[in-house]
Design a protein around this motif. Sequence first.
Motif, short mmCIF file in Angstrom:
data_model
loop_
_atom_site.label_atom_id
_atom_site.label_comp_id
_atom_site.label_asym_id
_atom_site.label_seq_id
_atom_site.Cartn_x
_atom_site.Cartn_y
_atom_site.Cartn_z
N LYS A 66 0.83 -1.21 0.00
CA LYS A 66 0.00 0.00 0.00
C LYS A 66 0.86 1.25 0.00
O LYS A 66 1.84 1.35 0.74
CB LYS A 66 -0.91 0.04 1.23
N SER A 67 0.43 2.21 -0.81
CA SER A 67 1.12 3.51 -0.84
C SER A 67 0.51 4.43 0.21
O SER A 67 -0.51 4.11 0.83
CB SER A 67 0.97 4.13 -2.22
N ARG A 68 1.09 5.60 0.38
CA ARG A 68 0.57 6.59 1.31
C ARG A 68 -0.85 6.99 0.90
O ARG A 68 -1.73 7.15 1.74
CB ARG A 68 1.49 7.81 1.35
N SER A 69 -1.08 7.12 -0.39
CA SER A 69 -2.42 7.52 -0.85
C SER A 69 -3.45 6.42 -0.57
O SER A 69 -4.61 6.73 -0.28
CB SER A 69 -2.42 7.90 -2.33
N ASP A 70 -3.04 5.16 -0.62
CA ASP A 70 -3.96 4.06 -0.27
C ASP A 70 -4.34 4.15 1.21
O ASP A 70 -5.50 3.96 1.57
CB ASP A 70 -3.31 2.69 -0.54
N HIS A 71 -3.36 4.45 2.05
CA HIS A 71 -3.63 4.60 3.48
C HIS A 71 -4.52 5.82 3.73
O HIS A 71 -5.38 5.81 4.61
CB HIS A 71 -2.34 4.69 4.28
N MET A 72 -4.31 6.88 2.94
CA MET A 72 -5.13 8.08 3.06
C MET A 72 -6.59 7.76 2.71
O MET A 72 -7.51 8.19 3.41
CB MET A 72 -4.60 9.19 2.14
N LYS A 73 -6.78 6.97 1.65
CA LYS A 73 -8.16 6.57 1.26
C LYS A 73 -8.82 5.74 2.37
O LYS A 73 -10.00 5.94 2.67
CB LYS A 73 -8.13 5.76 -0.04
N ASP A 74 -8.07 4.81 2.96
CA ASP A 74 -8.61 4.00 4.05
C ASP A 74 -9.02 4.86 5.23
O ASP A 74 -10.10 4.69 5.80
CB ASP A 74 -7.57 2.96 4.52
N ALA A 75 -8.15 5.80 5.60
CA ALA A 75 -8.43 6.68 6.74
C ALA A 75 -9.64 7.56 6.44
O ALA A 75 -10.51 7.74 7.29
CB ALA A 75 -7.21 7.53 7.07
N GLN A 76 -9.71 8.10 5.21
CA GLN A 76 -10.83 8.96 4.85
C GLN A 76 -12.14 8.18 4.86
O GLN A 76 -13.17 8.67 5.33
CB GLN A 76 -10.60 9.58 3.46
N ALA A 78 -12.83 5.49 6.65
CA ALA A 78 -13.18 5.19 8.05
C ALA A 78 -13.73 6.44 8.74
O ALA A 78 -14.72 6.38 9.47
CB ALA A 78 -11.96 4.66 8.80
N PHE A 79 -13.12 7.60 8.48
CA PHE A 79 -13.57 8.86 9.06
C PHE A 79 -14.98 9.20 8.57
O PHE A 79 -15.86 9.54 9.37
CB PHE A 79 -12.59 9.98 8.69
N ASN A 80 -15.21 9.09 7.26
CA ASN A 80 -16.53 9.42 6.71
C ASN A 80 -17.62 8.52 7.26
O ASN A 80 -18.73 8.97 7.56
CB ASN A 80 -16.49 9.35 5.18
N GLU A 81 -17.31 7.22 7.40
CA GLU A 81 -18.30 6.30 7.96
C GLU A 81 -18.62 6.68 9.41
O GLU A 81 -19.77 6.65 9.83
CB GLU A 81 -17.81 4.86 7.88
N PHE A 82 -17.57 7.04 10.16
CA PHE A 82 -17.79 7.48 11.54
C PHE A 82 -18.71 8.71 11.58
O PHE A 82 -19.64 8.78 12.39
CB PHE A 82 -16.47 7.81 12.24
N ILE A 83 -18.47 9.69 10.72
CA ILE A 83 -19.27 10.93 10.71
C ILE A 83 -20.74 10.58 10.44
O ILE A 83 -21.65 11.08 11.12
CB ILE A 83 -18.74 11.92 9.66
N ARG A 84 -20.98 9.71 9.46
CA ARG A 84 -22.37 9.33 9.16
C ARG A 84 -23.02 8.65 10.35
O ARG A 84 -24.16 8.95 10.71
CB ARG A 84 -22.41 8.44 7.91
N TRP A 85 -22.28 7.73 10.99
CA TRP A 85 -22.85 7.03 12.16
C TRP A 85 -23.02 7.96 13.35
O TRP A 85 -23.98 7.83 14.11
CB TRP A 85 -22.00 5.81 12.52
N LYS A 178 -2.63 5.10 9.54
CA LYS A 178 -3.05 3.80 10.06
C LYS A 178 -3.74 3.96 11.42
O LYS A 178 -4.75 3.32 11.70
CB LYS A 178 -1.84 2.85 10.20
N ALA A 179 -3.16 4.82 12.26
CA ALA A 179 -3.74 5.06 13.59
C ALA A 179 -5.11 5.71 13.47
O ALA A 179 -6.04 5.34 14.20
CB ALA A 179 -2.80 5.94 14.42
N LEU A 180 -5.26 6.67 12.55
CA LEU A 180 -6.56 7.31 12.33
C LEU A 180 -7.59 6.30 11.85
O LEU A 180 -8.73 6.30 12.32
CB LEU A 180 -6.43 8.45 11.30
#
Length: 197
Positions: A66-76, A78-85, A178-180
């Motif tokens: 995984k590249s940095r941008s792949d990790h950024m997509k994963d974090a985004q 996870a964050f977006n799903e949290f906001i919706r919930w 990853k932590a985010l």
Amino acid sequence: MIAKQPKPKTCRNAECSIKFVPQRLGQAVCSPACALATKDVNQQKARKSLAQVERKEIKVRKEKLKSRSDHMKDAQQAFNEFIRWRDRSAGRACISSGRPLDWSGNQTDAGHYRSVGSAPHLRFDERNCHAQSKQDNRFLSGNAVDYRIGLIARIGLAAVEALEADQSVKKYTIDELKALTAHYRALTRELKKGEAA
């Protein structure tokens, strides 16, 4: 001298499980048919555990690629799903239009007040992101004027002005991303448990 009789054993074939007297040392099943059945079961278990090990190894290899941008997509994500919930659990309406949100399908976005493109340092700021209808977020370009009105009502004028004035720079490392991701997935799991209860 009298030879000792072997003690009866239970057949190891789960489908059989009858008592038998072993004829040979180390005999674990009552018949050749049970031996074949047990062998098949053991082979299936071995195949399953091997497949699990292979899946874990593939997952580890994919993670390393995984590249940095792949990790950024994963974090985004996870964050977006949290906001919706978060907003769903609080029973909140669309931040910009004030209309009730449709939680049943895929009709609700996590809309950013200051967009990720114009303010990437605020992409994970919970004050900057709220549940918004797809109509307002995508087709009305975020409906910024009404979003600001809704945001002032939700977090206050001082907090909105602080968001608008924030011009800091933030570059996330892979470990931070990853932590985010882990943090927001854990928060989302808690919200889902709370709603299921």
